[in-house]
Each structure stands twice: as structure tokens, then as C-alpha cells.
Write a protein that holds these residues in place. Sequence first.
Motif, PDB file in Angstrom:
ATOM      1  N   GLU A 103       0.827  -1.209   0.000  1.00 43.64           N
ATOM      2  CA  GLU A 103       0.000   0.000   0.000  1.00 43.64           C
ATOM      3  C   GLU A 103       0.866   1.266   0.000  1.00 43.64           C
ATOM      4  OE1 GLU A 103       0.078  -2.578   2.077  1.00 43.64           O
ATOM      5  OE2 GLU A 103      -0.864  -2.099   4.007  1.00 43.64           O
ATOM      6  N   GLU A 104       2.068   1.192   0.578  1.00 48.60           N
ATOM      7  CA  GLU A 104       2.985   2.342   0.531  1.00 48.60           C
ATOM      8  C   GLU A 104       3.530   2.517  -0.886  1.00 48.60           C
ATOM      9  OE1 GLU A 104       4.579   1.954   5.153  1.00 48.60           O
ATOM     10  OE2 GLU A 104       5.650   0.916   3.536  1.00 48.60           O
ATOM     11  N   LEU A 105       3.831   1.400  -1.560  1.00 48.39           N
ATOM     12  CA  LEU A 105       4.290   1.480  -2.956  1.00 48.39           C
ATOM     13  C   LEU A 105       3.198   2.083  -3.830  1.00 48.39           C
ATOM     14  CD1 LEU A 105       6.098  -1.965  -3.371  1.00 48.39           C
ATOM     15  CD2 LEU A 105       7.174   0.300  -3.346  1.00 48.39           C
ATOM     16  N   ALA A 106       1.947   1.699  -3.552  1.00 48.16           N
ATOM     17  CA  ALA A 106       0.823   2.232  -4.339  1.00 48.16           C
ATOM     18  C   ALA A 106       0.712   3.744  -4.125  1.00 48.16           C
ATOM     19  CB  ALA A 106      -0.473   1.530  -3.934  1.00 48.16           C
ATOM     20  N   TRP A 107       0.911   4.176  -2.879  1.00 53.10           N
ATOM     21  CA  TRP A 107       0.863   5.618  -2.571  1.00 53.10           C
ATOM     22  C   TRP A 107       1.967   6.353  -3.349  1.00 53.10           C
ATOM     23  CZ3 TRP A 107       4.114   9.282  -0.509  1.00 53.10           C
ATOM     24  CH2 TRP A 107       3.529  10.450  -0.029  1.00 53.10           C
ATOM     25  N   CYS A 108       3.157   5.780  -3.375  1.00 56.56           N
ATOM     26  CA  CYS A 108       4.277   6.405  -4.109  1.00 56.56           C
ATOM     27  C   CYS A 108       3.964   6.470  -5.610  1.00 56.56           C
ATOM     28  CB  CYS A 108       5.570   5.629  -3.892  1.00 56.56           C
ATOM     29  SG  CYS A 108       6.204   5.686  -2.201  1.00 56.56           S
ATOM     30  N   ALA A 109       3.320   5.394  -6.111  1.00 53.17           N
ATOM     31  CA  ALA A 109       3.039   5.331  -7.551  1.00 53.17           C
ATOM     32  C   ALA A 109       2.024   6.390  -7.980  1.00 53.17           C
ATOM     33  CB  ALA A 109       2.526   3.937  -7.915  1.00 53.17           C
ATOM     34  N   GLU A 110       1.270   6.909  -7.017  1.00 56.16           N
ATOM     35  CA  GLU A 110       0.303   7.970  -7.330  1.00 56.16           C
ATOM     36  C   GLU A 110       0.993   9.319  -7.508  1.00 56.16           C
ATOM     37  OE1 GLU A 110      -2.431   7.937  -4.076  1.00 56.16           O
ATOM     38  OE2 GLU A 110      -3.188   5.935  -4.589  1.00 56.16           O
ATOM     39  N   ARG A 111       2.334   9.351  -7.317  1.00 56.35           N
ATOM     40  CA  ARG A 111       3.092  10.603  -7.432  1.00 56.35           C
ATOM     41  C   ARG A 111       4.157  10.489  -8.515  1.00 56.35           C
ATOM     42  NH1 ARG A 111       0.563   9.768  -3.315  1.00 56.35           N
ATOM     43  NH2 ARG A 111      -0.419  11.500  -2.227  1.00 56.35           N
ATOM     44  N   PRO A 112       3.718  10.342  -9.787  1.00 58.59           N
ATOM     45  CA  PRO A 112       4.692  10.188 -10.871  1.00 58.59           C
ATOM     46  C   PRO A 112       5.564  11.439 -10.982  1.00 58.59           C
ATOM     47  CG  PRO A 112       2.479  10.567 -11.752  1.00 58.59           C
ATOM     48  CD  PRO A 112       2.330  10.361 -10.278  1.00 58.59           C
ATOM     49  N   GLY A 113       6.835  11.224 -11.274  1.00 59.38           N
ATOM     50  CA  GLY A 113       7.764  12.360 -11.383  1.00 59.38           C
ATOM     51  C   GLY A 113       8.350  12.761 -10.053  1.00 59.38           C
ATOM     52  N   GLU A 114       7.837  12.155  -8.961  1.00 62.77           N
ATOM     53  CA  GLU A 114       8.388  12.451  -7.627  1.00 62.77           C
ATOM     54  C   GLU A 114       8.974  11.147  -7.087  1.00 62.77           C
ATOM     55  OE1 GLU A 114       5.322  14.284  -5.265  1.00 62.77           O
ATOM     56  OE2 GLU A 114       5.144  15.988  -6.636  1.00 62.77           O
ATOM     57  N   ASP A 115      10.085  10.764  -7.709  1.00 63.95           N
ATOM     58  CA  ASP A 115      10.641   9.427  -7.449  1.00 63.95           C
ATOM     59  C   ASP A 115      11.327   9.296  -6.092  1.00 63.95           C
ATOM     60  OD1 ASP A 115       9.781   8.615  -9.888  1.00 63.95           O
ATOM     61  OD2 ASP A 115      11.692   8.997 -10.911  1.00 63.95           O
ATOM     62  N   TRP A 116      11.290  10.351  -5.302  1.00 62.11           N
ATOM     63  CA  TRP A 116      11.987  10.315  -4.009  1.00 62.11           C
ATOM     64  C   TRP A 116      11.123   9.751  -2.877  1.00 62.11           C
ATOM     65  CZ3 TRP A 116      10.825  14.889  -6.628  1.00 62.11           C
ATOM     66  CH2 TRP A 116       9.765  15.632  -6.106  1.00 62.11           C
ATOM     67  N   TRP A 117       9.842   9.532  -3.111  1.00 59.88           N
ATOM     68  CA  TRP A 117       8.986   9.117  -1.987  1.00 59.88           C
ATOM     69  C   TRP A 117       9.375   7.776  -1.361  1.00 59.88           C
ATOM     70  CZ3 TRP A 117       7.001  12.736   0.619  1.00 59.88           C
ATOM     71  CH2 TRP A 117       6.549  13.893   0.012  1.00 59.88           C
ATOM     72  N   PRO A 118       9.828   6.784  -2.139  1.00 63.36           N
ATOM     73  CA  PRO A 118      10.318   5.575  -1.459  1.00 63.36           C
ATOM     74  C   PRO A 118      11.501   5.879  -0.534  1.00 63.36           C
ATOM     75  CG  PRO A 118       9.820   5.081  -3.743  1.00 63.36           C
ATOM     76  CD  PRO A 118       9.728   6.579  -3.605  1.00 63.36           C
ATOM     77  N   ALA A 119      12.372   6.808  -0.950  1.00 62.30           N
ATOM     78  CA  ALA A 119      13.508   7.170  -0.084  1.00 62.30           C
ATOM     79  C   ALA A 119      13.028   7.902   1.170  1.00 62.30           C
ATOM     80  CB  ALA A 119      14.519   8.024  -0.862  1.00 62.30           C
ATOM     81  N   VAL A 120      11.931   8.650   1.053  1.00 64.97           N
ATOM     82  CA  VAL A 120      11.347   9.284   2.247  1.00 64.97           C
ATOM     83  C   VAL A 120      10.810   8.200   3.185  1.00 64.97           C
ATOM     84  CG1 VAL A 120       9.547  10.831   3.126  1.00 64.97           C
ATOM     85  CG2 VAL A 120      10.806  11.436   1.035  1.00 64.97           C
ATOM     86  N   HIS A 121      10.175   7.189   2.617  1.00 67.51           N
ATOM     87  CA  HIS A 121       9.718   6.061   3.451  1.00 67.51           C
ATOM     88  C   HIS A 121      10.908   5.429   4.171  1.00 67.51           C
ATOM     89  CE1 HIS A 121       5.906   6.400   1.307  1.00 67.51           C
ATOM     90  NE2 HIS A 121       5.391   5.561   2.179  1.00 67.51           N
ATOM     91  N   PHE A 122      12.000   5.232   3.423  1.00 68.48           N
ATOM     92  CA  PHE A 122      13.191   4.629   4.029  1.00 68.48           C
ATOM     93  C   PHE A 122      13.681   5.482   5.203  1.00 68.48           C
ATOM     94  CE2 PHE A 122      17.903   4.271   4.128  1.00 68.48           C
ATOM     95  CZ  PHE A 122      17.979   2.965   4.565  1.00 68.48           C
ATOM     96  N   SER A 123      13.807   6.781   4.974  1.00 72.04           N
ATOM     97  CA  SER A 123      14.315   7.678   6.015  1.00 72.04           C
ATOM     98  C   SER A 123      13.386   7.674   7.236  1.00 72.04           C
ATOM     99  CB  SER A 123      14.453   9.094   5.436  1.00 72.04           C
ATOM    100  OG  SER A 123      14.936   9.979   6.412  1.00 72.04           O
ATOM    101  N   ALA A 124      12.091   7.790   6.994  1.00 72.70           N
ATOM    102  CA  ALA A 124      11.132   7.816   8.115  1.00 72.70           C
ATOM    103  C   ALA A 124      11.166   6.491   8.881  1.00 72.70           C
ATOM    104  CB  ALA A 124       9.730   8.112   7.590  1.00 72.70           C
TER     105      ALA A 124
END
Length: 215
Positions: free
Chosen positions: A124-145
Motif C-alpha cells: 500500500e505504501e508502494l501504491a501511494w508512491c506510484a500515485e506521485r509520478p515524477g516524484e521518485d523520491w517518496w520511497p527514499a522518504v519512506h526509508f528515512s522515516a
Amino acid sequence: MRDLLPDFVAVETASEADYNGELLPAEAAGLSARAVESRRREFTAGRVCARRALRRLGIDGHSLPASDSRAPIWPPGTTGSITHTAGYCAAAVARDPDVRAVGIDAERRTILPVNVRRAICLPEELAWCAERPGEDWWPAVHFSAKEVVYKLWSPIVGTWLDFHDAHLTIDVAAGTFEARILPSRLVKTPGAPSRFEGRFHVTPDLIRSAGVVVR
Ligand SMILES: CC(C)(COP(=O)(O)OP(=O)(O)OC[C@H]1O[C@@H](n2cnc3c(N)ncnc32)[C@H](O)[C@@H]1OP(=O)(O)O)[C@@H](O)C(=O)NCCC(=O)NCCS
């Protein structure tokens, strides 16, 4: 990190000189004799920042050895956190009986490979990231958090926490995150906190995250 933490947390960020600072003997023991120069420099900067943050709280002359888990051993009555990534290092510490844990993390803003994204994020977190095309940093934000969540969890619970044990909800506009620990982990750790909160900040090259657990 100052902007991400409450005022009662002392925060110090490294300057170039801190990477060439002095380690106290008990601290140097936490560094492997085989440590490469870059590891020696980041470890030193973290300890120098942490001791400076402690001085802000009126505590001087304490060394910060590493525990078996590699977490710093903070002076009695204090708790804190250290982070370093290429070109950035910070330490944060609180001296307040009501503060159970402080966690900070910094990461370069990179695009994580798909296998790493899957290892860090729940579907579900991957799905949330996929809703933000062009903002490829969100998985890295998940990692940091999630690194912050582990740094909050570890001193309180004292056990391992897998990346898939926490479900993150990110509020982009507020710059905040909430982590819910999944029931499958909580049944193994009765009494552990089930929820953590934090703040994050993203620039073109750096992701910073931080959180505090207060009684
Ligand atoms: C320990 C860990 C969190 C460090 O994070 P990192 O992004 O790799 O590196 P950072 O530079 O941000 O942090 C390193 C510092 O964390 C601190 N640290 C190490 N182990 C720690 C622990 N168990 N608890 C708290 N702090 C710890 C140390 O101060 C270390 O720096 P030092 O060795 O120079 O003193 C990470 O390597 C790790 O093991 N993660 C797996 C567990 C996890 O994150 N699970 C996710 C749960 S949702």
C-alpha cells in the motif's frame, strides 16, 4: 534537524572541522580498527556533534561509547540519536524524564531500485508512491522515516523491527508522517508502542526525518 524537532531537544549539525575532531578513548573503542577513513570521519563527526548537543543541556565531559547494538550509550537521564550521510551529519539529544526516545535520519535524495523499494515499502505504501509520478523520491522518504521509527523503537523495545512491520502514512502538505506498527509484530512485543509520529523535509539532494517519543 533543528526545524524538525521540538525546542526541548538539543540539536547540532556537523561543520567540516567536526569530521576531523577528537574521539574520546571510550568512543574510539566503538570504531573497528579496520574502519575506512570515511567511516572514521562520519563516526567522529557524530560523536563531536552529540557531545556539543549535550553541552547545550549542561552536560560536559561524557563520552558516548557504542552499545552491542551499535546505538550510542547516552549519559544517564538523556536520550538521543545520531545520523550521517554523504556531506551531512547531525546529533539530537534530550534531557527530560518524559522523553523516551529521539530519532533522526538523513539520506541523500536518490531514486531507489525497485527491489530496494519493495524491501522497504509495504504494497500500500508502494501504491501511494506510484500515485506521485515524477516524484521518485517518496520511497527514499519512506526509508528515512522508517529509519527514524527504528531509532525510536530500538531503545524502548530493544528488539529488531523489520521495514514491513511498520505502515507509514505521509501528510505531504504538513511534512509529517505517522507509523503504525503492525499487529503481527506487536503480538511478539507486548507493551511496545504501536504508533510513532515524526516530521520530514525534502530538498533536491537531501531527505531529513525526525521524531520523538514522549511518555
Ligand atoms: C541502525 C540503522 C537504523 C542506522 O541507520 P542508517 O540510515 O543506516 O545510518 P544513520 O547514519 O542514519 O545512523 C547511524 C547511526 O545510528 C545509530 N544507531 C546504530 N544502531 C542503532 C540502534 N539500534 N538504535 C538507535 N540508534 C542506532 C548510531 O549512532 C549510528 O552511527 P554511529 O555508528 O556512527 O554512531 C540501520 O542501519 C538499520 O540497521 N536499519 C534496519 C532496521 C530498520 O531500519 N527497520 C525499519 C523499521 S520500520
